[in-house]
Design an enzyme around this catalytic site. Structure first.
Site, mmCIF file in Angstrom:
data_model
loop_
_atom_site.group_PDB
_atom_site.id
_atom_site.type_symbol
_atom_site.label_atom_id
_atom_site.label_comp_id
_atom_site.label_asym_id
_atom_site.label_seq_id
_atom_site.Cartn_x
_atom_site.Cartn_y
_atom_site.Cartn_z
ATOM 1 N N CYS A 1 0.797 -1.238 0.000
ATOM 2 C CA CYS A 1 0.000 0.000 0.000
ATOM 3 C C CYS A 1 0.826 1.283 0.000
ATOM 4 C CB CYS A 1 -0.924 0.052 1.211
ATOM 5 S SG CYS A 1 -2.086 -1.301 1.269
ATOM 6 N N HIS B 1 -2.622 6.415 4.583
ATOM 7 C CA HIS B 1 -1.472 5.498 4.704
ATOM 8 C C HIS B 1 -0.164 6.057 4.153
ATOM 9 C CE1 HIS B 1 -0.467 0.930 5.192
ATOM 10 N NE2 HIS B 1 0.215 1.729 6.009
#
Ligand SMILES: *[C@@H]1O[C@H](CO)[C@@H](O)[C@H](O)[C@H]1NC(C)=O
Ligand SMILES: *[C@@H]1O[C@H](CO)[C@@H](O)[C@H](O)[C@H]1NC(C)=O
Ligand SMILES: *[C@@H]1O[C@H](CO)[C@@H](O)[C@H](O)[C@H]1NC(C)=O
Length: 502
Positions: free
Chosen positions: A72, A130
């Site tokens: 990610c 993130h």
């Protein structure tokens, strides 16, 4: 030489084009860990057809779009900046940023939001970030999106959806407040996250952003990275248990509902014909989590590897009345979105750094039936190690990466083996190959049939030259920030220390 020349040639073209830039609004949806084979429009046999599939059937459905990483944080850093993860420092032995990471995407990087602001866009975000949270203590928020070019930041998950957020008994019965928080702009609004109403709230905030931008007569860029379909599988009661595919299908359907609400808003406000909608997944599915993991379709390898199933992802571009529906099998990178948005908005690309993405506007508006890929070489790295490249229809592996065996996966899914933890390096064992392995991934997307290297010596020579040219651009590589060195318990978010419940 070819690659370098092409890169230089792109610049004057962008400048020329900017005078006539179409300046659409841009809505950029990102799914989390959604595999190439997870949507009905990409061939899943039991997943229900939804709004995302409508986008695919009424827009351009790309079938050879690649993420720059199968994790990610690096993948997101790369498509938001148009640059390979190791150029931005978003790489390293920990693979992703953690709740205790005291670093984030460096502020010297230019994000899509910052880029589009230079062209007069209002920028907004809801969903999963993130790319960093705190730098000094549990609430300073230095690395949050409002410090990376977003004018409006609605409800968002600064970190990631985490197993520890789960209410589902397969993992733990109660959400763990130390790993599960929701923010509003720069403030923690909820700890732990109430997952049942999460999608609705993200959608509402995104709609507010669209409405205010239209009311103020401003062009807008909405970045909407969904928490779906990352583990844990959570659902609003309306979606739970409804998909014939099971929990994963419910999760896809809830995300598709979110997309549908935003498309309806664009239509109701009359801006749909003036809005480019892009949908991607950040990387392949997390197969080791069994029924909570997705599908790679015909390919092998999920999240954490570099096989086609790890990095080839759905990518859809939809712009009613402007982009005629079609399927496009040109090789593209998610990093191409950055220069493409620059070109469409009339923003100038930063010239003080290397941008790995290439402008694919010519693919959106093709002048020939079979438009050419703008690139000849696509590189796939793990950290800063070149594992493989794509050249034409070939994928050339320089390393072997051991996939978990089918037996191990089955044992894992029966619960007779602990969840395979690639984060701890259990499966990511890299072995440098004495000779490269060559696959024709257009004919053989499963990467099963190794081609005889002696038939490809000329091609390998060209590839070597292209790699050498690419490597010349890899100057000033920062230290890896995804590393234990940058962890500190002091920066784990907490809304009311020491209780951390709100
Ligand atoms: C956290 O750090 C920021 C920036 O250094 C500072 O302004 C703030 O007062 C600190 N907050 C707490 C609760 O210590
Ligand atoms: C978000 O927080 C920043 C920093 O506190 C502030 O300047 C900005 O106005 C806030 N934006 C919204 C939409 O609340
Ligand atoms: C948008 O484009 C479609 C297809 O070209 C057309 O049918 C529709 O009337 C347009 N809507 C507006 C508001 O212009």
């Amino acid at each position: 030489m070819y690659a370098v020349e092409q890169f230089l040639l792109v610049l004057p073209w962008v400048t020329l084009h900017s005078e006539a830039a179409l300046q659409p609004n841009i809505v950029f949806f990102v799914a989390d860990d959604l595999g190439f084979g997870d949507l009905a429009s990409y061939g899943h046999p039991t997943q229900e057809w939804g709004a995302i599939d409508d986008l695919a059937s009424k827009g351009i459905r790309f079938t050879q779009a690649y993420a720059a990483s199968s994790f990610c944080t690096p993948s997101r850093a790369s498509f938001l900046t148009g640059r390979l993860p190791h150029r931005t420092g978003m790489y390293g032995p920990m693979f992703v940023l953690y709740a205790s990471s005291s670093v984030g995407l460096p502020h010297s990087e230019v994000t899509m939001a910052e880029l589009l602001k230079t062209a007069g866009y209002r920028t907004g975000m809801v969903g999963k970030w993130h790319l960093g949270m705190n730098a000094h203590n549990h609430s300073d928020g230095s690395n949050l999106p409002h410090n990376h070019g977003f004018d409006f930041v609605g409800t968002f998950l600064p970190y990631t959806l985490n197993w520890l957020c789960d209410h589902w008994q397969r993992h733990i019965p109660h959400a763990h407040r130390g790993a599960s928080y929701l923010y509003q702009n720069d403030t923690i609004s909820e700890q732990p996250i109430q997952l049942d109403t999460l999608t609705e709230r993200l959608v509402q905030d995104a709609q507010t952003f669209i409405h205010t931008s239209i009311d103020d007569d401003e062009r807008f860029f909405l970045y909407f990275p969904f928490p779906q379909t990352h583990t844990p599988m959570f659902n609003n009661a309306h979606f739970k248990g409804k998909s014939k595919r099971g929990v994963y299908g419910d999760q896809v359907n809830e995300m598709a509902w979110g997309v549908e609400q935003i498309l309806d808003t664009l239509k109701e406000t009359g801006v749909d014909n003036n809005t480019l909608v892009v949908f991607i997944s950040d990387q392949g599915p997390h197969l080791e989590v069994c029924q909570e993991g997705g599908s790679t379709g015909p390919m092998k390898g999920g999240k954490g590897f570099f096989f086609e199933g790890s990095i080839r992802v759905p990518m859809i571009a939809y712009w009613p009345g402007t982009l005629p529906p079609r399927r496009d099998s040109t090789v593209v990178s998610l990093m191409d979105l950055f220069p493409t948005f620059a070109s469409l908005s009339g923003a100038h690309l930063p010239t003080d750094r290397h941008i790995d993405g290439l402008d694919i506007t010519p693919l959106l508006f093709p002048e020939t039936a079979a438009p050419q890929s703008p690139r000849d070489l696509l590189t796939f790295y793990h950290e800063s190690i070149l594992l493989a490249v794509r050249y034409g229809s070939f994928k050339i592996h320089f390393y072997d990466l051991a996939l978990p065996s089918d037996e191990l996966l089955v044992a894992n899914c029966r619960g007779t083996y602990p969840i395979i933890n690639w984060m701890e390096g259990e499966t990511v064992s890299r072995v440098k190959l004495p000779l490269p392995k060559i696959y024709n991934v257009e004919e053989d997307p499963r990467e099963m049939y190794q081609l005889p290297i002696e038939d490809y010596t000329e091609m390998l020579g060209i590839v070597d030259t292209l790699i050498a040219e690419h490597e010349e651009t890899l100057t000033d590589i920062p230290e890896p920030l995804l590393s234990k060195e940058f962890l500190s318990k002091l920066v784990i978010p907490c809304c009311n220390y020491p209780y951390c419940v709100c």
